[in-house]
Design an enzyme around this catalytic site. Sequence first.
Site, PDB file in Angstrom:
ATOM      1  N   ASP A 296       4.385  13.359  14.688  1.00  0.00           N
ATOM      2  CA  ASP A 296       4.645  13.102  13.267  1.00  0.00           C
ATOM      3  C   ASP A 296       3.357  13.243  12.456  1.00  0.00           C
ATOM      4  O   ASP A 296       3.056  12.423  11.589  1.00  0.00           O
ATOM      5  CB  ASP A 296       5.243  11.706  13.080  1.00  0.00           C
ATOM      6  CG  ASP A 296       5.891  11.532  11.706  1.00  0.00           C
ATOM      7  OD1 ASP A 296       6.221  12.559  11.071  1.00  0.00           O
ATOM      8  OD2 ASP A 296       6.074  10.387  11.263  1.00  0.00           O
TER       9      ASP A 296
ATOM     10  N   GLY B 195       8.363   5.930   7.396  1.00  0.00           N
ATOM     11  CA  GLY B 195       9.594   5.852   8.159  1.00  0.00           C
ATOM     12  C   GLY B 195       9.759   4.507   8.852  1.00  0.00           C
ATOM     13  O   GLY B 195      10.871   4.044   9.092  1.00  0.00           O
ATOM     14  N   PHE B 196       8.646   3.841   9.206  1.00  0.00           N
ATOM     15  CA  PHE B 196       8.681   2.545   9.874  1.00  0.00           C
ATOM     16  C   PHE B 196       9.063   1.449   8.895  1.00  0.00           C
ATOM     17  O   PHE B 196       9.843   0.555   9.205  1.00  0.00           O
ATOM     18  CB  PHE B 196       7.292   2.280  10.472  1.00  0.00           C
ATOM     19  CG  PHE B 196       7.203   1.035  11.318  1.00  0.00           C
ATOM     20  CD1 PHE B 196       7.103  -0.210  10.746  1.00  0.00           C
ATOM     21  CD2 PHE B 196       7.194   1.138  12.695  1.00  0.00           C
ATOM     22  CE1 PHE B 196       7.004  -1.342  11.532  1.00  0.00           C
ATOM     23  CE2 PHE B 196       7.092   0.016  13.496  1.00  0.00           C
ATOM     24  CZ  PHE B 196       6.995  -1.227  12.915  1.00  0.00           C
ATOM     25  N   GLY B 197       8.517   1.522   7.699  1.00  0.00           N
ATOM     26  CA  GLY B 197       8.732   0.495   6.694  1.00  0.00           C
ATOM     27  C   GLY B 197       7.513   0.376   5.796  1.00  0.00           C
ATOM     28  O   GLY B 197       6.606   1.205   5.837  1.00  0.00           O
TER      29      GLY B 197
ATOM     30  N   LEU C  75       0.808  -1.215   0.000  1.00  0.00           N
ATOM     31  CA  LEU C  75       0.000   0.000   0.000  1.00  0.00           C
ATOM     32  C   LEU C  75       0.842   1.266   0.000  1.00  0.00           C
ATOM     33  O   LEU C  75       0.404   2.315  -0.453  1.00  0.00           O
ATOM     34  CB  LEU C  75      -0.919   0.016   1.237  1.00  0.00           C
ATOM     35  CG  LEU C  75      -1.938  -1.124   1.334  1.00  0.00           C
ATOM     36  CD1 LEU C  75      -2.655  -1.076   2.669  1.00  0.00           C
ATOM     37  CD2 LEU C  75      -2.941  -1.039   0.191  1.00  0.00           C
ATOM     38  N   GLY C  76       2.043   1.180   0.522  1.00  0.00           N
ATOM     39  CA  GLY C  76       2.914   2.351   0.612  1.00  0.00           C
ATOM     40  C   GLY C  76       4.049   2.065   1.555  1.00  0.00           C
ATOM     41  O   GLY C  76       4.257   0.930   2.010  1.00  0.00           O
TER      42      GLY C  76
END
Length: 823
Positions: A629, A514-516, A510-511
Site C-alpha cells: 500500500d 483506510g485503517f481509521g 491529523l488525517g
Amino acid sequence: MAMFFSLMFTTVVISLFLFQTVSSSIDFIGSSQSIKDGTTLVSKEEMFEFGFFSLGNSKNRYVGIWYKKIPVQTVVWVANRCNPINDSSGLLTVNSNGSFVLTSQNKSVVWFANSSKQAKKPIAQLLDTGNLVLREEGDINSENYLWQSFDYPSDTTLPGMKSGWDSSRGLNRRLTAWKNWDDPCPGDLSSGFEDERGIYPEVYYMKGTTTYFRTGPWNGIGFSGSPDKRPSQLFDNHILYNVNEFYYTYNIKNKSVISIIVLNQTKSVCQRLIWMEGDQSWRSYISIPKDNCDYYGHCGANANCMISDAVGCQCLKGFKPKSPLKWDLRDWSEGCVRSNQLNCPKEKEKDEDGFLKLDGIKMPDTRNTWFNDGMNLQECRVKCLNNCSCVAYSNRNISGEGKGCWIWFGNLMDIRQVPDNGQKLYIRLPASELATEEDRKLRAIIVVAVLGSLSGMILVGFYVCRKTMRGKNYERTPENRTKVDDFELSLFSLATISTATDNFTVKNKLGEGGFGPVYRGILEDGQEIAVKRLSLSSQQGLNEFKNEVKLIAKLQHRNLIRLLGCCIHGEEKLLVYEYMPNKSLNSFVFGQAQSKLLQWPQRFQIICGIVRGLQYLHHDSRLRIVHRDLKTSNILLDNEMNPKISDFGLARTFVGDQTAGNTNRVVGTYGYMAPEYAFRGQFSTKSDVFSFGIMVLEIVSGKKNISFQDENNTGLTLIGHAWTLVKEGRPFELVDVHLKDLDVNLHEVLRCIHVGLLCVQQRLVDRPNMSSVGLMLGSDNELPKPKPPGYFMETDSQERDHSSSKPDSFSKNTMTMTMVMDR
C-alpha cells in the site's frame, strides 16, 4: 428532336455531376439516386465514409461505414453482412418510397432496408456521428428519421448509439460479432439486454444460447460488476428505461477523442478502444472478460469468485461445496449448497431467519428476481422474510439514499469480488448461522495466534487481546512491556491515550486513512505521539492491526516509522507511533501552498530515502516484506524532512527464497496498484516497485496519478502522460510548475523520470529491484530504455487484439531518452 437531344444531354450531365460529387465528399443522395462501387458518401466533417469495400485479401465486396480520418481500416457498420457481392457491379439506390435497395450485376436484390413510414421526398445522409439515415428532405429532427443504421448495429457501438429495446418500434439493438476478421457475417457471440420490459437492467454476452459474461445489474450509478464508480474524464454513460424504451448509450466529453466499443470472437470478447493519434493505432481502454472471474458462473451457484493468479472460489457464508472432492480438485462448476436449511415457515421453538450483509461483490444474476421500485430497504427485508422462496434482497437503485426493492429466488449465480462497488446484498441465513458468527471469529483469532506462536512468531495483537479479555487495563510501565525478539513494545491503557489526545478531539486529528483516523497526542513525560485509531467502519480489522504490530515491532530503520506501543480495550484498537511534525508527503507534493516549499533538493532527498527504506524491506531486513500500500500519504516526514514509510497493516512477509505470492483479497489504493496485483492478486517486491514509480512521477510533477487530467483531456493517466512527453522529447514539461522557475538539477530530474518509467513498466520482470533503483539514482551510468507502462489510459487492459481489418491496439516502442548534464 433538338429538344430530345437537349434533354438527353442534360440528363447525362446531371448523372456525371452526381457521381463526380459523390466522390468529392458529398454526404447525401436523393430519391432514385444511386451509389455505385467506387463512389462514396463522406460526412460533412469528413469523419466517416460510406460505400463499397473489401476485407483483407478477399475480393468480396460489402457496403458499409468506416472511419475516413483513420488510416487503419476500421469498419463500424456493414449492410450486406452475410451476402457479399463477388465483383464491382454493386449499386445502392434510394427508391421513391424511402427504402435502400442494394443490387448486384444480374439486378438481384442483395440487401434492402424499408423506411418506417411512407416517404414523400426521401434523402439518404451520412452524419458525422457515423449514423446513416433516411429522412424527409428539410426535416432534420432525429425523432422523425425514416430509418437509421444506429437501429441495426453490427459489431460496433459508436458514441450516441443506443443499445437496447424500443418496444413501441419493435427494435432490439444488439451487437453481434463478426465470424472472423475477414467475414462480417454474425458469429454466435452477441450482447444486449435480455428483456424489453427493463426488469433485467444488465448487459448479457451470449455465445449462442449460453451466457458468457454479464455486466451485473444497473443500480442507478453503474453496472454492479464494474469496480470503478468515479465519473469518467472521457465518457458520459446513460441508461433509460420506461414503458417503451430500455437502452444504454454513451457520449465522449472531449470531441477530439475517438472511441468505439467492439464485440469480437477473439479472447477479448468486448473492447472499448481509443484511437491514439501519435501512435496511429487503436489502444485498448478496457476489455472483457479481464480475468477468469468474469466468465459466467465460474464458481457455480452460491459462491464468490475471488481474484488471484490462479482464480479460486469461496462458498458464501452459510453454504458448503456441493461436491467437496471436485472442489478440492479446483472444479467449482457444481457450486455450493446450504449448510443448514432455512427456518421457513417458522417453527415456534426456533429463531427466525436473518440476513448477512455482503458488499464488495457483483450482484447475482437478476433473471430469477422480483422487484418493486416503490419500496424502501426495510420494506424489502420484510417482503423477503414473508416469502419462503426469497434467498436475498437489495436496493434496486443505490443513488442518493437508495430506493427500490429487489429480491432473489433460487440459487445466487455469478457472484464475484468487486471491491467498493457501492451496493450491498443481504443473504438469508438461518439464525443458527448468524448467532455464532462472533464466536467463530474469536476462535479463529485464537487459533491463528497459537499457530503463530508455535512457529516462533509471537503475535503481540493476540497478547494484548488476551490481557484485555482478562479485564486488565495496562499502563506504559516497565512491567507492562512485551518483548518481540529484541524489541520492547509498550502496552498503553485507553485512559493514557485518551488523556494524551484530549479525548480524541477534532483539533488533534491529523488525517484519516483506510485503517481509521490518526490523532496527535502528548504523553505525561512530554513525548509527542501519533495515535492510529481503528474505525468501526474501517475496511481493515483485527488481522491488519496484528499484522502491523508484528511487522513494525521487528523492523528498525531510519526510513521506517517507529512503533512505540499499542492498546486494545473493548472495541478500541490503537497503535502509537513516533510523531512526524511535517505530516505526510501527500500534503507537501499536492498542497498548493506547501508544494512551493518543497524544492528539488528536498524532493530528491525524499525519493532516495524511500529507496533506502524499501531496499531494507525487500533485501536487508530479517524478513522480506512487501508493503502492498505504498503511496504518498503513507510516507511521513520528520522535522528534517526525512521520509519514513508507514502503515504496514496490509504488508506481507516472505520467507526463504520466496519472492512472490497470491491473494484472493486484493487490497490497497486505486492508482498505485501494479497491474498484476490489481487484476490477478499477484504481489511481490516488484509490485512495490510499481507503486514507488508512481510516487516518483507524482513527486516530480506535483500531480496525482489517480485524478490526473491533462490539458487536452485525452484520458491519459499520469503514467501515460509522462511516457508520451518523454517519447516526444519533452520530458521537462512534466516537472511541477512550482519548480520551473527555480534552480533545479536537470540531470537528477530527468534521471528520476526515467527511473520512474522503468518502475511502472507493464511486465513485472522488466522492472528493476530496489537495489538497482538505488544504483541508478546514485550514478551516471546509462539506463535501459523503458518499455510501455501499465495503465496507459484511465483503465488499460492487458489483453490486446490486432488485425488488418479491425483496430490494432498495439503500439511500437520507439522511445528515446536524451540525458541533460549539469553545466
